[in-house]
Write an enzyme that holds these catalytic residues in place. Sequence first.
Site, PDB file in Angstrom:
ATOM      1  N   LYS A 191       0.865  -1.171   0.000  1.00 37.39           N
ATOM      2  CA  LYS A 191       0.000   0.000   0.000  1.00 37.39           C
ATOM      3  C   LYS A 191       0.906   1.226   0.000  1.00 37.39           C
ATOM      4  O   LYS A 191       1.682   1.434   0.939  1.00 37.39           O
ATOM      5  CB  LYS A 191      -0.896  -0.017   1.234  1.00 37.39           C
ATOM      6  CG  LYS A 191      -1.783   1.213   1.339  1.00 37.39           C
ATOM      7  CD  LYS A 191      -2.773   1.089   2.468  1.00 37.39           C
ATOM      8  CE  LYS A 191      -3.606   2.346   2.599  1.00 37.39           C
ATOM      9  NZ  LYS A 191      -4.557   2.251   3.706  1.00 37.39           N
ATOM     10  N   LYS A 244      -2.151  -1.585  -3.931  1.00 35.03           N
ATOM     11  CA  LYS A 244      -2.995  -0.389  -3.861  1.00 35.03           C
ATOM     12  C   LYS A 244      -2.140   0.867  -3.926  1.00 35.03           C
ATOM     13  O   LYS A 244      -1.131   0.923  -3.223  1.00 35.03           O
ATOM     14  CB  LYS A 244      -3.750  -0.432  -2.533  1.00 35.03           C
ATOM     15  CG  LYS A 244      -4.597   0.787  -2.257  1.00 35.03           C
ATOM     16  CD  LYS A 244      -5.191   0.690  -0.885  1.00 35.03           C
ATOM     17  CE  LYS A 244      -5.941   1.962  -0.567  1.00 35.03           C
ATOM     18  NZ  LYS A 244      -6.393   1.992   0.788  1.00 35.03           N
TER      19      LYS A 244
HETATM   20  C1  PBG Z   1      -7.310   3.438   5.623  1.00 35.08           C
HETATM   21  C2  PBG Z   1      -7.640   3.305   4.177  1.00 35.08           C
HETATM   22  C3  PBG Z   1      -7.430   4.222   3.146  1.00 35.08           C
HETATM   23  C4  PBG Z   1      -7.989   3.676   2.008  1.00 35.08           C
HETATM   24  C5  PBG Z   1      -8.494   2.430   2.341  1.00 35.08           C
HETATM   25  N1  PBG Z   1      -8.247   2.209   3.685  1.00 35.08           N
HETATM   26  C6  PBG Z   1      -6.866   5.597   3.158  1.00 35.08           C
HETATM   27  C7  PBG Z   1      -5.527   5.867   3.698  1.00 35.08           C
HETATM   28  O1  PBG Z   1      -4.669   5.007   3.866  1.00 35.08           O
HETATM   29  O2  PBG Z   1      -5.345   7.038   3.996  1.00 35.08           O
HETATM   30  C8  PBG Z   1      -8.039   4.335   0.671  1.00 35.08           C
HETATM   31  C9  PBG Z   1      -9.116   3.900  -0.213  1.00 35.08           C
HETATM   32  C10 PBG Z   1      -9.393   4.804  -1.347  1.00 35.08           C
HETATM   33  O3  PBG Z   1      -8.751   5.858  -1.554  1.00 35.08           O
HETATM   34  O4  PBG Z   1     -10.316   4.480  -2.096  1.00 35.08           O
HETATM   35  N2  PBG Z   1      -6.119   2.889   6.020  1.00 35.08           N
HETATM   36 ZN    ZN Z   2      -5.519   3.590   8.173  1.00 31.57          ZN
END
Ligand code: PBG
Ligand code: ZN
Length: 321
Positions: A191, A244
Amino acid sequence: MFRPRRMRISPAIRNLVRETILTPQDFIYPVFIVAGENVEEEISSMPNCYHLSVDRAVEWARKISAAGIPAVEIFGLPEYKDEIGSSAWDMNSPVQRAISAIKKSVPELAIIGDVCLCQYTTHGHCGKLDGNYVDNDATLELLQKVAVSQSEAGADIIAPSDMMDGRILAIRSALDSNGFKNVAIMSYSAKYASGYYAPFRDAADSAPQFGDRKQYQMDCANVIEALKEVDLDVDEGADIIMIKPALAYLDVVAKVKERIDLPLAVYNVSGEYAMVKSAARNGWIDEKRIVLENLTSMKRAGANMIITYHALDAARWLNES
Ligand code: PBG
Ligand code: ZN
């Protein structure tokens, strides 16, 4: 002379030689659950996505399943926040209540619980703070509680998105020792610290109140490091690996696909969605074509499943074609 155009001559021939087939069964639809009753409020940063109360989420779950989409991923906006995000494992919170209600009313739908703390902490970081530092190992204990509570509510798959080290092993052992051996783990393995999450952070009220997430989410410049993250999660017992965001990271998807023998997911995130929606609303692109092209490219790169806010529209287009 070999002529590749022979195989493009008609729709029938093109159908015959098509390498990648997109179906609604590839999709996971993300839903945002809020407290209250009869709430269905459009999220301003994400057109045609809604904040849903539990009762409305059940209706949506029926619609999602009827469209041929096999799974939902549940995100929540809690009623209270604190330093450690304890509403994330409160069995009376919107997420836990939505999981049980959907499980009960739409049992054929797979339920994925997003496990993180940023929506639930006052500071908006994904773990427990030690000063300004997110304390990795102290956070693991909290993530275990969240994973167990969502499993108790009826989640089929737990999806940790926090990026703490060692979380897959910690969650696996907590699930096993609490009687949830058959609850699977979908790891947000790679991520990236991405600007593409901005609309989601508005939608989920989860923006960090100071600093950023670069001490735990990955640097967008790195791919070898992503492979290491994936290897660790495979060793720790992940059942599904996720990359992601999706579109700007399809090289990572392709590399990971070659390396692992587990199912691979991508998250087509909120910023990717918002860019398509806004260009389409301006008449600059054909939404249906662009969405199906984007989703097909994710599958072509190697994804077995796609978490996407386009799921319902794309399923409709695929079902009518
Ligand atoms: C939280 C989380 C996020 C997303 C999914 N879970 C945001 C982040 O890490 O700030 C992003 C999903 C999206 O942008 O569609 N950890
Ligand atoms: Zn988070």
